[in-house]
Every structure is written in C-alpha cells, then in structure tokens.
Design a protein around this motif. Structure first.
Motif, mmCIF file in Angstrom:
data_model
loop_
_atom_site.group_PDB
_atom_site.id
_atom_site.type_symbol
_atom_site.label_atom_id
_atom_site.label_comp_id
_atom_site.label_asym_id
_atom_site.label_seq_id
_atom_site.Cartn_x
_atom_site.Cartn_y
_atom_site.Cartn_z
ATOM 1 N N ARG A 1 0.848 -1.190 0.000
ATOM 2 C CA ARG A 1 0.000 0.000 0.000
ATOM 3 C C ARG A 1 0.887 1.245 0.000
ATOM 4 O O ARG A 1 1.536 1.546 0.990
ATOM 5 C CB ARG A 1 -0.922 0.008 1.209
ATOM 6 C CG ARG A 1 -1.945 -1.127 1.189
ATOM 7 C CD ARG A 1 -2.978 -0.948 2.273
ATOM 8 N NE ARG A 1 -3.984 -1.996 2.233
ATOM 9 C CZ ARG A 1 -5.117 -1.987 2.934
ATOM 10 N NH1 ARG A 1 -5.356 -0.976 3.766
ATOM 11 N NH2 ARG A 1 -5.983 -2.964 2.826
ATOM 12 N N VAL A 2 0.865 1.938 -1.108
ATOM 13 C CA VAL A 2 1.745 3.095 -1.250
ATOM 14 C C VAL A 2 1.312 4.231 -0.332
ATOM 15 O O VAL A 2 2.100 5.136 -0.046
ATOM 16 C CB VAL A 2 1.783 3.544 -2.732
ATOM 17 C CG1 VAL A 2 2.758 4.687 -2.943
ATOM 18 C CG2 VAL A 2 2.170 2.367 -3.638
ATOM 19 N N GLU A 3 0.085 4.153 0.202
ATOM 20 C CA GLU A 3 -0.372 5.169 1.154
ATOM 21 C C GLU A 3 0.510 5.202 2.409
ATOM 22 O O GLU A 3 0.516 6.190 3.143
ATOM 23 C CB GLU A 3 -1.819 4.897 1.557
ATOM 24 C CG GLU A 3 -2.017 3.608 2.348
ATOM 25 C CD GLU A 3 -3.467 3.371 2.753
ATOM 26 O OE1 GLU A 3 -4.298 4.252 2.473
ATOM 27 O OE2 GLU A 3 -3.748 2.309 3.347
ATOM 28 N N GLN A 4 1.267 4.118 2.633
ATOM 29 C CA GLN A 4 2.191 4.116 3.761
ATOM 30 C C GLN A 4 3.305 5.148 3.583
ATOM 31 O O GLN A 4 3.925 5.584 4.552
ATOM 32 C CB GLN A 4 2.814 2.723 3.924
ATOM 33 C CG GLN A 4 1.798 1.632 4.235
ATOM 34 C CD GLN A 4 2.439 0.256 4.265
ATOM 35 O OE1 GLN A 4 2.804 -0.265 5.326
ATOM 36 N NE2 GLN A 4 2.598 -0.341 3.084
ATOM 37 N N GLU A 5 3.541 5.529 2.335
ATOM 38 C CA GLU A 5 4.567 6.524 2.054
ATOM 39 C C GLU A 5 3.973 7.854 1.605
ATOM 40 O O GLU A 5 4.591 8.906 1.804
ATOM 41 C CB GLU A 5 5.520 5.993 0.965
ATOM 42 C CG GLU A 5 6.266 4.729 1.378
ATOM 43 C CD GLU A 5 7.163 4.211 0.255
ATOM 44 O OE1 GLU A 5 7.425 4.979 -0.699
ATOM 45 O OE2 GLU A 5 7.590 3.051 0.324
ATOM 46 N N HIS A 6 2.779 7.786 0.989
ATOM 47 C CA HIS A 6 2.127 8.992 0.479
ATOM 48 C C HIS A 6 0.654 8.949 0.878
ATOM 49 O O HIS A 6 -0.150 8.244 0.250
ATOM 50 C CB HIS A 6 2.258 9.086 -1.042
ATOM 51 C CG HIS A 6 3.685 9.073 -1.520
ATOM 52 N ND1 HIS A 6 4.497 10.181 -1.481
ATOM 53 C CD2 HIS A 6 4.445 8.061 -2.022
ATOM 54 C CE1 HIS A 6 5.692 9.883 -1.954
ATOM 55 N NE2 HIS A 6 5.692 8.593 -2.289
ATOM 56 N N ALA A 7 0.324 9.642 1.933
ATOM 57 C CA ALA A 7 -1.036 9.596 2.487
ATOM 58 C C ALA A 7 -2.076 9.972 1.432
ATOM 59 O O ALA A 7 -1.891 10.909 0.650
ATOM 60 C CB ALA A 7 -1.132 10.543 3.685
ATOM 61 N N GLY A 8 -3.157 9.175 1.430
ATOM 62 C CA GLY A 8 -4.290 9.487 0.581
ATOM 63 C C GLY A 8 -4.278 8.843 -0.790
ATOM 64 O O GLY A 8 -5.281 8.909 -1.500
ATOM 65 N N VAL A 9 -3.173 8.194 -1.204
ATOM 66 C CA VAL A 9 -3.160 7.561 -2.520
ATOM 67 C C VAL A 9 -3.705 6.139 -2.425
ATOM 68 O O VAL A 9 -3.679 5.518 -1.353
ATOM 69 C CB VAL A 9 -1.741 7.542 -3.135
ATOM 70 C CG1 VAL A 9 -1.172 8.950 -3.222
ATOM 71 C CG2 VAL A 9 -0.807 6.637 -2.341
ATOM 72 N N VAL A 10 -4.227 5.637 -3.536
ATOM 73 C CA VAL A 10 -4.864 4.307 -3.538
ATOM 74 C C VAL A 10 -3.986 3.256 -4.225
ATOM 75 O O VAL A 10 -4.395 2.101 -4.346
ATOM 76 C CB VAL A 10 -6.242 4.366 -4.234
ATOM 77 C CG1 VAL A 10 -7.182 5.301 -3.493
ATOM 78 C CG2 VAL A 10 -6.096 4.789 -5.700
ATOM 79 N N ASP A 11 -2.808 3.621 -4.645
ATOM 80 C CA ASP A 11 -1.952 2.704 -5.390
ATOM 81 C C ASP A 11 -1.521 1.519 -4.527
ATOM 82 O O ASP A 11 -1.203 1.665 -3.355
ATOM 83 C CB ASP A 11 -0.691 3.420 -5.871
ATOM 84 C CG ASP A 11 -0.993 4.686 -6.657
ATOM 85 O OD1 ASP A 11 -1.588 5.614 -6.062
ATOM 86 O OD2 ASP A 11 -0.623 4.747 -7.830
ATOM 87 N N VAL A 12 -1.522 0.335 -5.169
ATOM 88 C CA VAL A 12 -0.957 -0.872 -4.567
ATOM 89 C C VAL A 12 0.118 -1.381 -5.525
ATOM 90 O O VAL A 12 -0.106 -1.499 -6.731
ATOM 91 C CB VAL A 12 -2.032 -1.945 -4.344
ATOM 92 C CG1 VAL A 12 -1.414 -3.226 -3.814
ATOM 93 C CG2 VAL A 12 -3.107 -1.435 -3.404
ATOM 94 N N SER A 13 1.292 -1.704 -4.996
ATOM 95 C CA SER A 13 2.444 -2.002 -5.847
ATOM 96 C C SER A 13 3.030 -3.378 -5.561
ATOM 97 O O SER A 13 3.013 -3.853 -4.424
ATOM 98 C CB SER A 13 3.529 -0.934 -5.627
ATOM 99 O OG SER A 13 4.679 -1.222 -6.392
ATOM 100 N N CYS A 14 3.525 -4.012 -6.619
ATOM 101 C CA CYS A 14 4.300 -5.245 -6.505
ATOM 102 C C CYS A 14 5.636 -5.040 -7.216
ATOM 103 O O CYS A 14 5.684 -4.488 -8.316
ATOM 104 C CB CYS A 14 3.567 -6.430 -7.129
ATOM 105 S SG CYS A 14 2.050 -6.913 -6.293
#
Length: 343
Positions: A90-103
């Motif tokens: 969950r990229v929100e862990q680094e950038h609050a409010g974003v919905v991106d999920v990364s692999c």
C-alpha cells in the motif's frame, strides 16, 4: 573492424578450421554477421499466417539441478521498501491518501539454467594465439582471458570487460530465418547419436534445404519430456530421450563450417553428446569448441520446439521467421531467452 580500417590484429596464429579474422580483426559476432539485412528481409517472407510460437520453457524448468549440478533454479522474492515487502504494498504508507498498490520483485537466476543462448565467451581453449610458443586461455577471434574477457566483479556484481559478452548478441537482435530439422519425426524419441550421415538422411526425408545465414534448429522431443516432469526431473529417463549431435564426427563439424548457418539450436541440454572423457584432441565438447571457439557460432540449448514442430509438420513447412535476442546484460557469458517463431 579490419586491420585496414584501424583495428589491431590480436592474434598471430588461428586454430585450424577457424574463421578468425574473416569478419575483421575486432569482430565480436562471428557467424551472426551472415544474417544481413537482405537475408532478414527474406526471412520475413516466411510469415504467412501471422501465428506465433513461444520457444522458451518456463525458466524454472528443469526443476532442481539434475541436468547440471552447477546451475540452480531461479529464486523470486519481493523487494523491500520502507514499510516492508513490496508485494501488495500500500503506497499510502509513504504517500497519504493515494490508492496505489504495488508489486516489485527481485530474481536470482543462473543465466544458463533453462532456455538459453551460449555467448562466444562461454567456451574458449588453451591455444597459442600470439605465436610465442605458449598456449594461453583464448576465445573466439583471439580474444584473451584476463585482458579482454574479464570476470564480473564479485563485490559489486557489475559485468567485467567482455567484448564477446551476451550483450553483443542482444545488440545484433538475432532475427532471421529459422529452419527446423525434426529429428524426432525421422528417428523417433529415443536417445541416439546424430553424425553427418544421419543429419543428411533427416534433411533428405524432410525435403529440407539450408541456406547461408539460417539458424538451424534441431527438434528431438527432449525439452517436451523434461517439461512434463515438472520440478522432479528423472535423470535415468532423460538419459534415454532425444537425439544428440555427435561432436566427435569430424565430417559433421566440417559440414557446419561449410553450411553457412549463423547459429545452432537444439531442444536438448547440450546440443551434442557429452562424453565422460575427452575424445577428440583433448577437447571434452568438440562441437562447442568448433562452434563457439573456432567459428563464432552461437549455440542455443533447451529451446521448446515441439509445438512449432507439430505445426510445421502439418503445414508441410520447415522454415519460419525467428526473433531471439538475449538479455542485454553487459559482461554475461550466457542468457535466458524467450525466442519467438512466427509463421
């Protein structure tokens, strides 16, 4: 680059039967030079149906290290980011409010474990190339070990100096006409040695002609049977499967020299029969020595050719357009490859 164009000859002697210097004193591509733009355009005429065939095994085949104890299966794992493993991250862990999920992942891979190209730096020989009376470790076209072909740095992992590295094959793109000799169709699925008489017989039966610049592909059925075994290949069973070229057959090596083929590919593990001890001039793998060291002719191993062979047999064809660039990895001596045949 030839000597007349400013190159510097790196050898005084060349091995008997070699073509060192024929493509220039600084040549790094060997017989791939024979795939000219005109021959590539002619190869494209083999595309009639627009159908494609993936000629690679899954890169975790063969399972384990039964075929070669020095090569192991790939290891795949997530990379690590600031807040943990980068899988469903969950990229929100680094950038609050974003919905991106990364692999994101990292691979540890042996470059010649599965479907592969052998570069011209894969096999050299002890040979007195500089004429000083002392045999040295040299490779195609007189390139010298410890001077030209330098191992990657173990600490940094960066590729060493390697003018014959796999990246040179990648730069050439390795596109041209493939010609398939279906040895399994002619001789059956059992293990047997193929010398020049057997190869000529197979080509006659199949009505097949070889032209300068072709990539010769040998189908034996070995890769298909290997794939069926998954991650538990059985060495005893595989030892009885599929034809192998007889590298000790001098007439076969001479035919390869005169045929004009640009590369040689098989669906088995070594292309040629691997004996328990050297048989020819102190060379363990005479066909590897002849092709990689003397001719600069790349070898492809463990290609998956069975689906293509089946289609070509039904269509009454033996030729196809081949695209098979390796990884452009500087310094590497071999590479996984995902060849594509287009008919």
């Amino acid at each position: 680059m030839s000597k007349e164009q400013g190159g510097q000859r790196r050898f005084q002697n060349r091995p008997p039967g070699s073509n060192w210097g024929d493509f220039g004193d600084d040549d790094c591509l060997g017989r791939l030079n024979l795939i000219t733009p005109e021959r590539r355009r002619k190869a494209a005429e083999e595309i009639r149906e627009g159908l494609t065939f993936c000629l690679s095994l899954p890169l975790d085949i063969p399972g384990r290290n039964v075929l070669n104890p020095n090569r192991k299966s790939p290891k795949l794992k997530p990379t690590v980011r600031r807040h943990g493993e980068a899988y469903h991250y969950r990229v929100e862990q680094e950038h609050a409010g974003v919905v991106d999920v990364s692999c994101d992942d990292v691979i540890t891979i042996y470059s010649q474990y599965s479907t592969q190209w052998d570069s011209l730096a894969h096999n050299g020989a002890l040979f007195d190339a500089d004429g000083d009376g002392v045999a040295e470790e040299v490779y195609y076209n007189g390139y010298r070990a410890r001077v030209d072909v330098i191992a990657p740095d173990a600490e940094s992992g960066r590729g060493g100096s390697n003018p014959l590295g796999i990246d040179r094959l990648a730069e050439s793109c390795v596109q041209g006409r493939g010609v398939l000799v279906d040895l399994e169709k002619v001789f059956g699925p059992e293990r047997r040695l193929i010398g020049l008489p057997e190869l000529n017989h197979a080509m006659d039966v199949l009505g097949l002609e070889i032209e300068v610049g072709d990539v010769l592909c040998l189908h034996t059925g070995f890769a298909r049977e290997l794939w069926k075994m998954g991650d538990t290949p059985d060495a005893k069973t595989l030892a009885c499967v599929g034809a192998e070229l007889d590298g000790a057959d001098r007439s076969l090596l001479d035919w390869i020299s005169g045929s004009g083929i640009a590369a040689l590919v098989a669906d088995n593990a070594v292309v040629e029969h691997r004996p328990a001890a050297p048989r020819t001039d102190g060379v363990l793998l005479p066909l590897h020595n002849h092709c990689l060291f003397k001719l600069g002719l790349p070898l492809g191993e463990l290609w998956h050719l069975s689906d293509l062979a089946r289609w070509l047999n039904r269509a009454g064809r033996t030729r196809f357009f081949l695209s098979a660039p390796p990884l452009r990895l500087p310094g590497a001596v071999g590479s996984p490859v995902t060849p594509v045949a287009t008919v």
